[in-house]
Design an enzyme around this catalytic site. Structure first.
Site, short mmCIF file in Angstrom:
data_model
loop_
_atom_site.label_atom_id
_atom_site.label_comp_id
_atom_site.label_asym_id
_atom_site.label_seq_id
_atom_site.Cartn_x
_atom_site.Cartn_y
_atom_site.Cartn_z
N CYS A 44 13.26 -3.55 -17.10
CA CYS A 44 12.93 -4.33 -15.90
C CYS A 44 14.10 -4.40 -14.93
O CYS A 44 13.97 -4.12 -13.74
CB CYS A 44 12.47 -5.73 -16.29
SG CYS A 44 12.07 -6.77 -14.87
N CYS A 49 11.09 -3.28 -12.76
CA CYS A 49 10.65 -4.27 -11.78
C CYS A 49 11.66 -4.52 -10.66
O CYS A 49 11.30 -4.55 -9.49
CB CYS A 49 10.38 -5.61 -12.47
SG CYS A 49 9.83 -5.54 -14.18
N LYS A 52 12.58 -1.43 -8.42
CA LYS A 52 11.29 -1.07 -7.79
C LYS A 52 10.97 -2.03 -6.65
O LYS A 52 10.58 -1.62 -5.55
CB LYS A 52 10.19 -1.11 -8.87
CG LYS A 52 8.77 -0.81 -8.37
CD LYS A 52 8.04 -2.06 -7.88
CE LYS A 52 7.97 -3.20 -8.85
NZ LYS A 52 7.12 -3.01 -9.99
N ALA A 120 20.83 0.28 -33.43
CA ALA A 120 20.61 -0.38 -34.72
C ALA A 120 19.49 0.27 -35.51
O ALA A 120 18.53 0.81 -34.95
CB ALA A 120 20.29 -1.86 -34.49
N TYR A 188 0.13 1.31 -12.73
CA TYR A 188 1.08 0.53 -11.93
C TYR A 188 2.16 1.41 -11.31
O TYR A 188 2.39 1.40 -10.10
CB TYR A 188 1.83 -0.47 -12.83
CG TYR A 188 1.14 -1.72 -13.24
CD1 TYR A 188 1.35 -2.91 -12.55
CD2 TYR A 188 0.33 -1.76 -14.37
CE1 TYR A 188 0.76 -4.10 -12.96
CE2 TYR A 188 -0.27 -2.93 -14.79
CZ TYR A 188 -0.05 -4.11 -14.08
OH TYR A 188 -0.63 -5.28 -14.49
N GLU A 192 2.75 2.30 -7.39
CA GLU A 192 3.86 1.65 -6.69
C GLU A 192 4.83 2.66 -6.10
O GLU A 192 5.25 2.54 -4.94
CB GLU A 192 4.57 0.69 -7.65
CG GLU A 192 3.69 -0.52 -7.99
CD GLU A 192 4.31 -1.45 -9.01
OE1 GLU A 192 3.88 -2.61 -9.07
OE2 GLU A 192 5.22 -1.02 -9.76
N ARG A 209 -6.40 11.68 -12.51
CA ARG A 209 -7.51 12.33 -13.21
C ARG A 209 -8.87 11.85 -12.73
O ARG A 209 -9.83 12.60 -12.76
CB ARG A 209 -7.38 12.10 -14.72
CG ARG A 209 -6.18 12.82 -15.35
CD ARG A 209 -6.11 12.53 -16.82
NE ARG A 209 -5.88 11.11 -17.08
CZ ARG A 209 -5.90 10.54 -18.28
NH1 ARG A 209 -6.18 11.27 -19.34
NH2 ARG A 209 -5.67 9.25 -18.42
N HIS A 453 -4.52 -23.82 7.46
CA HIS A 453 -4.96 -22.92 8.53
C HIS A 453 -3.84 -22.74 9.55
O HIS A 453 -3.14 -23.69 9.87
CB HIS A 453 -6.19 -23.50 9.21
CG HIS A 453 -6.76 -22.63 10.28
ND1 HIS A 453 -7.49 -21.49 10.00
CD2 HIS A 453 -6.69 -22.72 11.63
CE1 HIS A 453 -7.85 -20.92 11.12
NE2 HIS A 453 -7.38 -21.65 12.13
N GLU A 458 -6.40 -19.34 2.70
CA GLU A 458 -7.43 -20.35 2.88
C GLU A 458 -8.81 -19.81 2.55
O GLU A 458 -9.73 -20.58 2.21
CB GLU A 458 -7.41 -20.90 4.30
CG GLU A 458 -7.86 -19.93 5.38
CD GLU A 458 -7.84 -20.55 6.78
OE1 GLU A 458 -8.63 -21.49 7.02
OE2 GLU A 458 -7.04 -20.10 7.61
#
Length: 464
Positions: A44, A49, A52, A120, A188, A192, A209, A453, A458
């Site tokens: 991220c 994220c 991006k 690890a 996504y 994006e 596709r 408004h 709204e």
């Protein structure tokens, strides 16, 4: 001072889920170790994220500048030429990401979480061996272990020349302003990246596709995003697969795509694979210590993040059905609440998780699609509004985007079970309405809120 050998909590993976869980555990006094082999913040922060959204902001600004010049009568040519400097902007973006990584490191230190850089593997259910980035190995033991190593982009292996393309990680390494890029994938990431590239003036090809993008979303969002992309100049190649890629002497790529009946070729500077992600579960000896994996290689967990080994847990893209950073963060924190703060019932609810696609314009969703709602409930009603945002009032018709809001309710009391938004600022709007949906709001609850408004939002409280 070298970290202690034994810990109460050992976290493998320094992404959002792992860091959040480690910090929360340490805040309760648990002696905690975090191990990360690549970079703090995970996907991220570094290649997802965050960078991006920075790029999306640039694309959104480019679109708004065009509207300002044409629709709002700003003379943007009088002072200086307005152009996007990709190379220098990349430097700024990368510097911002580096600062975030340092903030992650500072927070670990502040919470007294020990941090080791390395890769690890499990030796047994209480022992972890680490191949240190600095060289050599170290062995640590722990009462409890969390696996939060996340995932990596999928690179196809059965397409000739596939290696000439890059994954979404590689997208952030592109150093010079490209003229043309092909993106493969309708999810996504594909949506994006192709959208922000197009907004920044790059010839953007999106190879998918099916006939629409975002096929896991409500039909309205699929259709509206696809239509908007075609309208704004993204070259959406529907019903197509990449057949092969070739590299010319000048470094450009020829991408052959099509179906069983026909084939077409385009020439681009880069090809980006956006085909989803696979869990980073290999080379960790997970099954050897008894941890069950599913057919995709993900760690199998129950609703409390327990794996098949009682003292080992998993959060994030390694195990979650919902691959979103806030899900990993929330799950990791709640797990530490349960393990170290005497909250035995602490767990994340996976119902009604809001999600946004930073397309152009944005799309957001929470709850069930219309199809899912009709399959689940006997009595379903749909409220929908399609309109032009007031922002586009002075614009020519071809520059205007539709905003579409769809509210799905069930039962006689019309409980809201789905909300789907398409249009400017959908991400910000959805966050607030997401709280209402999570609380079980009804259509009457929405109607009882006085509209602000003039706003686009709204419409959500005035649907008829």
């Amino acid at each position: 001072m070298a970290p202690a050998t034994h810990y109460q909590y050992l976290v493998i993976g320094g992404g959002s889920g792992g860091v959040s869980s480690a910090r929360r555990a340490a805040s309760y006094g648990a002696k905690t170790l975090l191990i990360e082999g690549k970079y703090l913040g995970g996907t991220c922060v570094n290649v997802g994220c965050v960078p991006k959204k920075v790029m999306w902001n640039a694309g959104d600004m480019a679109s708004k500048l065009q509207i300002a010049a044409k629709g709002y009568n700003f003379d943007l040519s009088s002072s200086m030429p307005i152009k996007f400097d990709w190379a220098s902007f990349k430097v700024k973006r990368d510097a911002y990401v580096a600062r975030l990584r340092q903030i992650y490191a500072n927070n670990l230190e502040k919470e007294k979480v020990d941090y080791v850089e390395g890769w690890a593997e499990l030796v047994d259910k209480h022992t972890v061996r680490v191949k240190l980035n600095a060289g050599g190995e170290a062995v640590y033991t722990a009462d409890r272990i969390l696996i939060a190593t996340g995932g990596a982009p999928i690179m196809p292996t059965n397409i000739p020349g596939a290696e000439l393309g890059v994954t979404s990680d590689g997208f952030f390494e592109i150093a010079t302003y490209p003229k043309a890029i092909a993106v493969v994938g309708a999810g996504y990431i594909g949506v994006e990246i192709s959208g922000l590239l197009n907004a920044l003036g790059v010839e953007s090809h999106l190879i998918i596709r099916g006939d629409t993008v975002l096929r896991k979303f409500d039909d309205m969002i699929q259709q509206e995003v696809t239509n908007a992309y075609v309208k704004h100049g993204v070259k959406v190649h529907k019903g197509s697969n990449v057949q092969k890629i070739e590299k010319a002497a000048n470094g450009r790529l020829t991408v052959h795509y099509g179906n069983d009946k026909e084939s077409t070729a385009i020439e681009v500077d880069h090809l980006i694979w956006a085909l989803g992600r696979h869990p980073l579960s290999k080379d960790m000896n997970l099954t050897e210590v008894g941890i069950e994996l599913d057919s995709r290689g993900k760690v199998v967990t129950d609703e409390y993040q327990n794996t098949s080994v009682p003292n080992i847990f998993s959060v994030g893209d390694m195990s979650e059905k919902v691959e979103l950073t806030p899900v990993a963060v929330a799950a990791g924190r709640k797990l530490s609440d349960r393990l170290f703060n005497n909250k035995p019932k602490s767990k994340l609810s996976y119902e009604n998780i809001p999600s946004v696609v930073f397309s152009h314009p944005e799309a957001g969703t929470i709850g069930l699609t219309e199809k899912q709602a009709r399959e689940k409930f006997d009595k379903v009603k749909v409220y929908q509004s399609k309109f032009i945002n007031m922002f586009y009032a002075p614009c020519e018709q071809e520059d205007k985007d539709y905003t579409v809001y769809k509210l799905i309710v069930e039962g006689d009391n019309e409980r809201v079970v789905g909300l789907h938004l398409f249009g400017d600022a959908s991400s910000e709007i959805l966050q607030g309405f997401g709280v209402a949906v999570k609380m079980g709001a009804t259509k009457a609850d929405f109607d009882s809120c006085v509209a602000i408004h003039p706003t686009a939002a709204e419409e959500i409280v005035t649907l008829r």
